[in-house]
Design a protein around this motif. Structure first.
Motif, PDB file in Angstrom:
ATOM      1  N   UNK A 239      18.516 165.010 104.984  1.00  0.00           N
ATOM      2  CA  UNK A 239      17.463 164.610 104.053  1.00  0.00           C
ATOM      3  C   UNK A 239      17.260 163.101 104.068  1.00  0.00           C
ATOM      4  N   UNK A 240      18.348 162.358 104.179  1.00  0.00           N
ATOM      5  CA  UNK A 240      18.249 160.894 104.207  1.00  0.00           C
ATOM      6  C   UNK A 240      17.572 160.433 105.502  1.00  0.00           C
ATOM      7  N   UNK A 241      17.916 161.089 106.624  1.00  0.00           N
ATOM      8  CA  UNK A 241      17.270 160.744 107.886  1.00  0.00           C
ATOM      9  C   UNK A 241      15.780 161.032 107.848  1.00  0.00           C
TER      10      UNK A 241
ATOM     11  N   UNK B  93      22.427 151.834  99.951  1.00  0.00           N
ATOM     12  CA  UNK B  93      22.251 150.585 100.686  1.00  0.00           C
ATOM     13  C   UNK B  93      20.844 150.447 101.242  1.00  0.00           C
ATOM     14  N   UNK B  94      20.275 151.566 101.718  1.00  0.00           N
ATOM     15  CA  UNK B  94      18.945 151.536 102.330  1.00  0.00           C
ATOM     16  C   UNK B  94      17.819 151.649 101.299  1.00  0.00           C
TER      17      UNK B  94
ATOM     18  N   UNK C  42      26.147 158.926 100.736  1.00  0.00           N
ATOM     19  CA  UNK C  42      25.547 158.449  99.487  1.00  0.00           C
ATOM     20  C   UNK C  42      25.512 156.932  99.474  1.00  0.00           C
ATOM     21  N   UNK C  43      26.548 156.320 100.017  1.00  0.00           N
ATOM     22  CA  UNK C  43      26.560 154.860 100.125  1.00  0.00           C
ATOM     23  C   UNK C  43      25.443 154.346 101.013  1.00  0.00           C
TER      24      UNK C  43
ATOM     25  N   UNK D 235      20.985 151.663 111.643  1.00  0.00           N
ATOM     26  CA  UNK D 235      21.432 152.309 110.412  1.00  0.00           C
ATOM     27  C   UNK D 235      22.866 152.781 110.623  1.00  0.00           C
ATOM     28  N   UNK D 236      23.820 152.007 110.139  1.00  0.00           N
ATOM     29  CA  UNK D 236      25.218 152.378 110.298  1.00  0.00           C
ATOM     30  C   UNK D 236      25.607 153.495 109.351  1.00  0.00           C
TER      31      UNK D 236
END
Length: 548
Positions: free
Chosen positions: A412-414, A445-446, A440-441, A44-45
């Motif tokens: 939160x994304x992690x 993307x994910x 946000x990008x 996950x870049x």
């Protein structure tokens, strides 16, 4: 050919890691090849290394452990603030730093990403105070050091650091033939003695209360805590720094205790207890509104992974994941008094009135459902959520001790990546968002689908409450928050956006967002910059006194 890189990745997979975060750089590119070549690990870049560290922190809080990769020097120093937060709040994050070859380092070559003095140890030394273990991998020590450092991360629940030179990563080795972790179930003598102390203290207590803290979450001991509370019918509360450690719908739960601003009767119930048993809790300033708790050392028996305090006498901590499960074995008949469980709020009818902090958090309470993960950014969001009762099987993430603003957006994304089955609700202020919005990008993307509430109150409201309410240093540039997802690659197929200013507009947006599970939900919530949760106003006064 099976290499050191492969061995490290196998060990990461063994402890439960499925996704690895980070930013590429020329000193880690060959290692990244080993990640992308695998079918059981995802790369996950991230937009930058600090966000990678934050994202890894959120992943570890939910999954149990995480890893991220940076390049030497510039990358690792960008990430060190995030790593320090993980250290402060007991989160096991593994940082892997790709570094120049052994030949370059031993030759003291003046290569890029160094300080130009031929010393390649500077950055490892900078990490010593914010990690539980550091290893500089060599041909001779790579396998033993990988195992040692990862074991420390898992047992101490703190970040660790691995320096992986390019050439060492490619050395041929054998696959691991023994498990990384062996569980020690037997209590040490110290832990057995402590168990006896707890048993005696509870037996002699007439009015005990249990305070659960963040280490219950760090060690994922929620079920063991619940077993203890249920077996002995004990009243339990949590600090804001530990919210979510116990089911807040359970009748044994008293509410969230936060020092002097705590509402009655909870405040008196805790302050006047003859035994305050703290489990994995730290009485920090932000968790107790500037150390305004009303109990004293005479009442306290505190048990943590780094320190134990028995009525003011301090000693070294113990291994919580052995000790907490053993609490259900004590010889104690149980509490027979009245518990007085938490009373939940009631939300009135929504109107076209302008949104206020008070009504906003009341609406949030009715919006929550079982299984949600709630993430509260330090500031109005965290302190607004502190007294919002959670539903059963909910998870809560905040960072009240380290308190690095912007942390929660990547976190939160992690966490969402670690548990995609849980709907993630992020509450973040406009000032904090501006620090880490680059991810946000990554979210788009994910294909992540959290519900993000961006609280637009025109600046740093928490700082205004503490000092400088009208000073320019608490102002920020005004952004068009509603349309930010479109700038970062969002389309109508991947994101839904809203801007709300009234109660009825928020209610409509909430209903639409809850139903739409296939897209990221982005809700800009506009409120007055002078408006703040009552708890924050009270805490800010205590902070102002503390800082004077």
């Amino acid at each position: 050919m099976y290499t050191v890189a492969d061995y490290l990745l196998d060990r990461l997979k063994e402890v439960g890691i499925d996704d690895i975060f980070g930013v590429p750089g020329d000193y880690n590119l060959k290692f990244l090849d080993h990640i992308t070549a695998r079918n059981d690990l995802n790369w996950i870049g991230n937009a930058n290394e600090l966000n990678a560290a934050y994202m890894a922190d959120g992943y570890a809080r939910t999954k149990g452990v995480s890893a991220f990769v940076t390049t030497f020097g510039v990358g690792e120093l960008s990430a060190i603030n995030g790593l320090a937060g993980s250290y402060a709040e007991n989160v096991p994050v593994i940082e892997i730093v790709g570094s120049p070859t052994t030949t370059v380092q031993e030759g003291k070559k003046l290569v890029h990403h160094t300080l130009g003095d031929g010393d390649f140890s500077h950055f490892e030394k900078m990490h010593e105070k914010v990690t539980a273990a550091i290893a500089h991998l060599t041909v001779e020590n790579a396998l033993t050091e990988i195992d040692r450092v990862l074991t420390i991360a898992m047992t101490q629940k703190r970040p660790v650091y691995l320096n992986l030179p390019i050439d060492v990563a490619e050395i041929k080795v054998s696959k691991p033939n023994t498990p990384l972790l062996t569980e020690q179930k037997e209590l040490t003598n110290t832990e057995s003695e402590l168990l006896d102390i707890v048993e005696k203290a509870l037996t002699n207590s007439v009015n005990p209360v249990i305070i659960a803290g963040h280490e219950i979450l760090s060690y994922h001991l929620e079920k063991h805590l619940d077993n203890f509370i249920q077996k002995y019918n004990l009243p339990v509360t949590t600090l804001p720094f530990g919210k979510g450690a116990f089911n807040e719908e359970d009748p044994h739960y008293l509410g969230t205790y936060s020092g002097s601003p705590t509402t009655e009767p909870l405040k008196s119930r805790v302050d006047e207890a003859d035994l305050v048993l703290l489990l994995g809790a730290k009485l920090t300033d932000s968790a107790t509104s500037g150390f305004s708790f009303g109990f004293t050392d005479k009442q306290i028996l505190s048990i943590g992974s780094t320190e134990i305090s028995i009525h003011g006498e301090k000693q070294a901590g113990i291994q919580l994941d052995r000790f907490i499960p053993a609490l259900k074995t004590i010889n104690y008949s149980g509490f027979i008094g009245e518990i007085n469980p938490l009373k939940r709020l009631s939300n009135g009818e929504n109107t076209t009135e302008k949104l206020t902090q008070k009504h906003f958090w009341e609406m949030v309470e009715t919006f929550l459902i079982q299984g949600d993960t709630v993430v509260g950014e330090q500031g109005t969001s965290f302190f607004g959520l502190t007294n919002v009762p959670l539903k059963k099987a909910m998870h809560f993430i905040g960072q009240p001790l380290w308190g690095s603003i912007g942390y929660t957006f990547p976190s939160a994304l992690g966490s969402q990546m670690a548990n995609k089955a849980s709907r993630h609700l992020l509450f973040i202020g406009d000032g904090s968002l501006q620090l880490t919005v680059q991810e946000l990008g990554t979210a788009l993307r994910e294909g992540l689908t959290p519900i993000v509430f961006v609280i637009n109150n025109n600046g740093y409201t928490v700082e205004r409450e503490i000092h400088g309410a009208t000073e320019p240093y608490n102002d920020i540039p005004m952004w068009d928050y509603q349309h930010l997802p479109l700038v970062f690659g969002g389309t109508k197929d991947s994101v839904a956006t809203y801007k709300v200013t009234t109660e009825i507009e928020l209610d409509n947006a909430m209903k639409a967002a809850r139903k739409d599970t296939q897209r990221l939900q982005w809700i800009e919530v506009v409120m007055d910059q002078e408006d703040a949760p009552d708890l924050l106003k009270k805490l800010a006064k205590n902070f102002a006194k503390q800082n004077s």
